[in-house]
Design an enzyme around this catalytic site. Structure first.
Site, mmCIF file in Angstrom:
data_model
loop_
_atom_site.group_PDB
_atom_site.id
_atom_site.type_symbol
_atom_site.label_atom_id
_atom_site.label_comp_id
_atom_site.label_asym_id
_atom_site.label_seq_id
_atom_site.Cartn_x
_atom_site.Cartn_y
_atom_site.Cartn_z
ATOM 1 N N CYS B 161 44.804 17.342 -12.581
ATOM 2 C CA CYS B 161 44.228 16.050 -12.962
ATOM 3 C C CYS B 161 43.979 15.091 -11.803
ATOM 4 O O CYS B 161 43.319 14.074 -11.976
ATOM 5 C CB CYS B 161 45.098 15.398 -14.028
ATOM 6 S SG CYS B 161 45.205 16.464 -15.493
ATOM 7 N N HIS B 294 47.004 5.680 -13.870
ATOM 8 C CA HIS B 294 46.762 7.012 -14.406
ATOM 9 C C HIS B 294 46.916 6.920 -15.936
ATOM 10 O O HIS B 294 46.097 7.442 -16.661
ATOM 11 C CB HIS B 294 47.736 8.014 -13.779
ATOM 12 C CG HIS B 294 47.486 9.430 -14.172
ATOM 13 N ND1 HIS B 294 46.269 10.037 -13.985
ATOM 14 C CD2 HIS B 294 48.283 10.359 -14.757
ATOM 15 C CE1 HIS B 294 46.333 11.286 -14.440
ATOM 16 N NE2 HIS B 294 47.531 11.497 -14.909
ATOM 17 N N HIS B 329 41.368 11.478 -21.422
ATOM 18 C CA HIS B 329 41.830 11.931 -20.117
ATOM 19 C C HIS B 329 40.875 13.030 -19.642
ATOM 20 O O HIS B 329 40.900 14.145 -20.134
ATOM 21 C CB HIS B 329 43.267 12.455 -20.214
ATOM 22 C CG HIS B 329 43.862 12.832 -18.899
ATOM 23 N ND1 HIS B 329 43.171 12.711 -17.701
ATOM 24 C CD2 HIS B 329 45.081 13.308 -18.573
ATOM 25 C CE1 HIS B 329 43.956 13.103 -16.710
ATOM 26 N NE2 HIS B 329 45.114 13.483 -17.208
#
Lengths: 86, 586
Positions: B161, B294, B329
């Protein structure tokens, strides 16, 4: 109950790749997690959740719920006998 | 000392818009892009996702590509974002002539959607085998450049990620060290069944729209998208009459070295990455006006990120919000998507809302619920990934003088330690316990053996950075998931296998083993793999960021995939190849 315990031992050894262990070497009351027990971790807990769904039709909603059930093989067996759908 | 890197163009496509204007409008209106699965072919109707609102064919038409040609959704999204970035700068083919141009793209699943679609045919020896290389991350990067007619050196980063943010960091470093003149960097990731079922197996998906930092948060919503930024040295940009939209004024990449998928309770990796970025920028905590967190919405991430932010900023905590509640996400693309969001926020004077937050969690920061008419001068953007790969950058509205230097100390190297098909992998037991060995794939065992052999050559040194290169990634695990999806459908994917399926599994595991909190990266180029890794190691030592760098190049092809490659006319000389060495400052 005894039957579920022996079944679970075999299935857990297989699913978690516990190559060095045999069903006889695991006591049903030995803690599964932590240094004093079998030393399993949070990913193993998720793997046991998959195993319970696949074999007994039990759906646990999250890992936190699993934690209470997964003290040792005996506690899982008790939960399985009360909640199994297959 | 060096000067900030100018950002002279950007492109973005994600769940809240197919270009910058649409994304800006959605951010200001607080529109969510999250909804039930409707483009991805999946049986998980109960899992909200952030899909890009375009079919593959619509994207092909927009890009002028034939509809019957096979392109991964990852490539299509990437090409749309890259095209926008080039047009925004603007950069024409002529502008790039005689320049050292580098295109750096982050992705993890690559063209997994294509592989999923044809996997049954491929394994049956069908002609569809010709699409097998779509699963290689590097293939997708090259394809994106090709679609846009961009002639550039390509580099692919796969650190799960945090991939896209690491691409931007690498691009900035290449410009600072004058190895490139123009860099286009970012990431792209499309939703796939592989991805959705994998995250589902880890039980970190919320069945409701996600609520980052909220007391009732239950997990993340997966998203998809792509974004790239054009980076160049400021003097070059001004000379070419390109207008800087912001500046990269600091960055840090560190490893949590705690767990493959969980974050440390103290947020060590995140804290170190943010601290490095701050030190480089020369800014004080009170100077930061906004942090794009995040903030995935998982109980774990939001707590440890909050702890890390509080450790760094104390009482001077700036506005913090996560925009993942609106975009989902977007994993490997999230770092660049959120970088573009930060640029929009700076330009249009607003702090994005942390949509979905209603109740305070004592273990988390209180997020910013949106502010208008606010001047943002200095902004931080965080991106953390599996393998504890934590990165952070600082974007400023004006250039700064950075704490970035290069020295030219002599660099030594151990010999290369290599293992191939005939390796005795059981030797790994001298380094690891049976409880650790039980999960390890062939490739991981080989990587540990060659790494340890290299380390034995320099027994008195402590590894402080890890650089890994892999073309095929963790193919053993990837294939197991594909086999599972094909035979059993979308249920009960093994979390153990998924967690080790990302390309940076080796780098993350080695970091945990060596307790190495330093720089950690994984390259997944199509070629020049080892060279890319070695160059990075030398640069890192020159920058004073590391003294002892473990470098590895590891690949393993499964029998099934070797047969598919064979059908496609691609021959392998060996299935396993693992090389490791250590570069160190004398």
């Amino acid at each position: 109950m005894e039957e579920i315990i022996s079944q679970l031992k075999v299935k857990i050894i297989e699913a978690l790749n516990l190559e060095e262990m045999t069903p006889e070497s695991i006591d049903a009351t030995t803690p599964l997690f932590g240094e004093e027990g079998l030393g399993l971790d949070s990913i193993d807990a998720l793997e046991i959740i998959v195993l319970l769904e696949k074999n007994y039709g039990i759906r646990l909603a999250n890992a936190a719920e699993g934690k209470k059930v997964f003290t040792n093989i005996e506690s899982i067996a008790r939960y399985v006998s009360e909640h199994r759908t297959k | 000392m060096a000067k900030s890197i100018a950002i002279t163009g950007s492109g973005i496509i994600c769940a809240i818009g197919n270009d910058r204007d649409m994304v800006l409008k959605s951010l200001r209106a607080g529109t969510r892009g999250i909804g039930p699965v409707s483009y991805l072919q999946s049986s998980h109707r109960d899992l909200p996702v952030g899909e890009v609102k375009m079919t593959d064919n619509e994207m092909k038409r927009q890009l002028g590509l034939p509809e019957d040609a096979v392109y991964s959704r990852t490539s299509l999204l990437g090409a749309i974002a890259l095209g926008q970035a080039l047009a925004d700068a603007p950069l024409s083919v002529k502008d790039l002539e005689g320049k050292r141009v580098v295109f750096i793209s982050g992705t993890t699943v690559g063209g997994m959607d294509v592989i999923e679609r044809y996997y049954s045919e491929m394994t049956a020896g069908d002609d569809m085998a010709k699409y097998v290389n779509r699963h290689e991350c590097g293939y997708n990067t090259d394809e994106i450049a090709r679609i846009c007619g961009l002639s550039a050196k390509t580099v692919t980063i796969s650190t799960a990620c945090s991939s896209a943010l690491n691409a931007i960091i690498l691009g900035s470093r290449m410009l600072l060290s004058r190895q490139a003149d123009i860099v286009i960097a970012g990431g792209t990731e499309a939703l796939s069944r592989f991805h959705l079922n994998g995250f589902n197996s880890l039980m970190i998906l919320d069945h409701e729209p996600c609520r980052p930092f909220d007391k009732t948060r239950r997990g993340l919503n997966l998203g998809e998208g792509a974004a790239y930024v054009v980076l160049e040295r400021e003097d070059d940009a001004l000379k070419a009459l390109r207008h800087p939209r912001g500046y990269i004024s600091g960055f840090g990449n560190r490893c949590d070295a705690y767990h493959q998928t969980a974050t440390s309770p103290e947020g060590d990796g995140a804290f170190l990455a943010m601290s490095d970025a701050m030190t480089m920028s020369g800014l004080a905590p009170g100077d930061i006006d906004y942090i794009n967190a995040h903030g995935t919405g998982t109980p774990d991430n939001d707590h440890s990120e909050s702890v890390a932010i509080t450790r760094l900023f104390g009482d001077a905590c700036p506005r913090v919000s996560s925009t993942k509640a609106v975009t989902g996400h977007t994993t490997s693309a999230s770092g660049s998507i959120e970088t573009v969001i930060c640029l929009l926020a700076i330009k249009h004077n607003f702090a994005p809302d942390n949509i979905g937050w209603t109740s305070k969690d004592d273990g988390c920061i209180t997020p910013c619920m949106g502010e208008r008419e606010v001047e943002l001068k200095n902004v931080m953007c965080n991106s953390f990934g599996f393998g504890g790969n934590d990165s952070s950058i600082i974007i400023t509205d004006k250039p700064r003088t950075l704490n970035f230097g290069q020295c030219h100390d002599a660099i030594s190297s151990t010999p290369v330690h290599e293992l191939g098909d005939k390796a005795d992998l059981s030797m790994v037991k001298q380094y690891i316990s049976p409880m650790e060995a039980r999960r390890m794939s062939t490739l991981m065992k080989a990587a540990i053996l060659t790494s340890m052999a290299a380390m034995n050559d320099v027994p008195n040194r402590r590894v402080d950075a890890i650089i890994i290169a892999t073309r095929y990634g963790m193919l053993e695990q990837g294939q197991k998931i594909l086999d599972h999806l094909t035979t059993h459908g979308e249920d009960q994917v093994s979390p153990t296998i998924f967690m080790q399926s990302t390309h940076n599994t080796i780098a993350g595991s080695l970091a945990i083993r060596l307790k190495c909190h330093g720089y950690n990266i994984t390259y997944a180029n199509g070629d020049n793999l080892l060279d890319t890794a070695l160059q990075d190691a030398r640069d890192l030592i020159s920058e004073g960021k590391a003294n002892t760098v473990l470098v590895g190049c590891h690949d393993y092809c499964t029998e099934t995939f070797m047969n598919i490659y064979d059908t496609a006319g691609i021959k392998f000389t060996g299935r396993l190849n693992s090389k490791s060495l250590i570069l160190y400052k004398e």
